[in-house]
Design a protein around this motif. Sequence first.
Motif, mmCIF file in Angstrom:
data_model
loop_
_atom_site.group_PDB
_atom_site.id
_atom_site.type_symbol
_atom_site.label_atom_id
_atom_site.label_comp_id
_atom_site.label_asym_id
_atom_site.label_seq_id
_atom_site.Cartn_x
_atom_site.Cartn_y
_atom_site.Cartn_z
ATOM 1 N N PRO A 12 2.432 -0.652 47.543
ATOM 2 C CA PRO A 12 3.424 -0.713 48.613
ATOM 3 C C PRO A 12 4.614 -1.590 48.227
ATOM 4 C CG PRO A 12 1.210 -1.097 49.463
ATOM 5 C CD PRO A 12 1.147 -1.193 47.960
ATOM 6 N N GLY A 13 5.668 -1.461 48.998
ATOM 7 C CA GLY A 13 6.859 -2.271 48.788
ATOM 8 C C GLY A 13 6.907 -3.456 49.730
ATOM 9 N N TRP A 14 8.091 -3.998 49.877
ATOM 10 C CA TRP A 14 8.326 -5.166 50.721
ATOM 11 C C TRP A 14 7.786 -4.918 52.134
ATOM 12 C CZ3 TRP A 14 13.609 -6.416 53.276
ATOM 13 C CH2 TRP A 14 13.611 -7.721 53.781
ATOM 14 N N GLN A 15 7.083 -5.863 52.666
ATOM 15 C CA GLN A 15 6.475 -5.835 54.001
ATOM 16 C C GLN A 15 5.237 -4.952 54.073
ATOM 17 O OE1 GLN A 15 9.684 -4.939 56.717
ATOM 18 N NE2 GLN A 15 10.858 -6.740 56.111
ATOM 19 N N GLY A 16 4.798 -4.410 52.941
ATOM 20 C CA GLY A 16 3.577 -3.606 52.923
ATOM 21 C C GLY A 16 3.760 -2.233 53.546
ATOM 22 N N GLN A 23 1.844 6.098 52.525
ATOM 23 C CA GLN A 23 0.959 5.533 51.501
ATOM 24 C C GLN A 23 -0.428 5.252 52.072
ATOM 25 O OE1 GLN A 23 3.258 2.185 49.823
ATOM 26 N NE2 GLN A 23 3.142 3.298 47.881
ATOM 27 N N SER A 24 -0.484 4.784 53.310
ATOM 28 C CA SER A 24 -1.781 4.532 53.950
ATOM 29 C C SER A 24 -2.507 5.841 54.212
ATOM 30 C CB SER A 24 -1.581 3.749 55.251
ATOM 31 O OG SER A 24 -0.992 2.497 54.974
ATOM 32 N N LEU A 64 -5.843 5.593 35.661
ATOM 33 C CA LEU A 64 -5.115 5.498 36.922
ATOM 34 C C LEU A 64 -3.881 6.375 36.982
ATOM 35 C CD1 LEU A 64 -4.998 1.648 36.690
ATOM 36 C CD2 LEU A 64 -6.138 2.825 38.546
ATOM 37 N N ILE A 65 -3.552 6.778 38.202
ATOM 38 C CA ILE A 65 -2.223 7.239 38.539
ATOM 39 C C ILE A 65 -1.691 6.239 39.562
ATOM 40 C CG2 ILE A 65 -0.882 8.998 39.756
ATOM 41 C CD1 ILE A 65 -2.620 11.109 38.448
ATOM 42 N N LEU A 66 -0.528 5.663 39.263
ATOM 43 C CA LEU A 66 0.087 4.692 40.154
ATOM 44 C C LEU A 66 1.021 5.413 41.122
ATOM 45 C CD1 LEU A 66 0.983 1.970 37.496
ATOM 46 C CD2 LEU A 66 -1.102 2.169 38.876
ATOM 47 N N ILE A 67 0.953 5.046 42.398
ATOM 48 C CA ILE A 67 1.794 5.639 43.441
ATOM 49 C C ILE A 67 2.548 4.492 44.100
ATOM 50 C CG2 ILE A 67 1.837 6.973 45.576
ATOM 51 C CD1 ILE A 67 -0.838 8.249 44.662
ATOM 52 N N ALA A 68 3.823 4.326 43.711
ATOM 53 C CA ALA A 68 4.604 3.165 44.139
ATOM 54 C C ALA A 68 5.711 3.569 45.100
ATOM 55 C CB ALA A 68 5.203 2.474 42.913
ATOM 56 N N HIS A 69 6.027 2.661 46.015
ATOM 57 C CA HIS A 69 7.130 2.861 46.947
ATOM 58 C C HIS A 69 8.028 1.633 46.942
ATOM 59 C CE1 HIS A 69 9.025 2.784 51.054
ATOM 60 N NE2 HIS A 69 9.321 4.014 50.667
ATOM 61 N N SER A 70 9.333 1.850 46.899
ATOM 62 C CA SER A 70 10.337 0.822 47.109
ATOM 63 C C SER A 70 10.199 -0.336 46.120
ATOM 64 C CB SER A 70 10.271 0.359 48.575
ATOM 65 O OG SER A 70 11.382 -0.426 48.901
ATOM 66 N N LEU A 71 9.932 -1.542 46.612
ATOM 67 C CA LEU A 71 9.783 -2.689 45.716
ATOM 68 C C LEU A 71 8.557 -2.534 44.817
ATOM 69 C CD1 LEU A 71 11.146 -5.410 45.011
ATOM 70 C CD2 LEU A 71 9.586 -6.494 46.659
ATOM 71 N N TRP A 171 3.651 12.581 55.346
ATOM 72 C CA TRP A 171 4.412 13.109 54.219
ATOM 73 C C TRP A 171 3.571 14.047 53.345
ATOM 74 C CZ3 TRP A 171 6.325 10.842 49.051
ATOM 75 C CH2 TRP A 171 7.445 11.559 48.601
ATOM 76 N N GLU A 172 3.038 15.069 53.992
ATOM 77 C CA GLU A 172 2.234 16.067 53.277
ATOM 78 C C GLU A 172 3.035 16.738 52.163
ATOM 79 O OE1 GLU A 172 -0.929 16.488 53.663
ATOM 80 O OE2 GLU A 172 -1.278 15.413 55.536
ATOM 81 N N GLN A 173 4.365 16.903 52.366
ATOM 82 C CA GLN A 173 5.207 17.527 51.341
ATOM 83 C C GLN A 173 5.208 16.701 50.054
ATOM 84 O OE1 GLN A 173 6.143 16.516 54.352
ATOM 85 N NE2 GLN A 173 7.228 18.131 55.462
#
Length: 193
Positions: A12-16, A23-24, A64-71, A171-173
Amino acid sequence: MRRHAVHYLILPGWQGSPAEHWQSHWQRSLPDASRVEQDDWLQPRREDWVASLDCHVAAAPRRLILIAHSLGCVTLAHWAAQAAPALRDKVLGALLVAPADVERPGCPEALQDFAPIPRQLLPFPSLLVGSDNDPAATPARALELARQWGAEPVLLAGAGHINVKSGHRQWEQGFAHLFRLQNLIEQHARRLA
């Protein structure tokens, strides 16, 4: 890619990422997924966030596959630039969603510890999904980061920061982008074979 052949690690990014964030949802939906937990989601320190990612990668039960958002995307880039080769080799690929440009004018002070953004190629296949109206990174900046990191770029129309505020809950897409990343990983593996 075989079911359970890979572990999905969510950054996750800033603020989770709250329970309603995509992501959740993905963490609950993917067959084998966990998330990087940070000690401080509100006042992030680059050194701490990178160290936490390093520990999670080291402890992962399989590749692993990393799935990152924002920060989380910027944290991943910092980690990849300094991680031990054996840990980097555990990562099959990365999905980078809405990377935050921590070098932009007006960037929140809490994120400025993550500047400058590493410009090295990521040592694994990656796909960067940005938006043409993301307040955290202009389209040109998202494409520049994709080029610098060696990521395949995708720019969505009107998707904002691809978070709860911009209407991206389940975000199924987005799973189509994860599938595309998995195809890139398989192509990369065939080239190395």
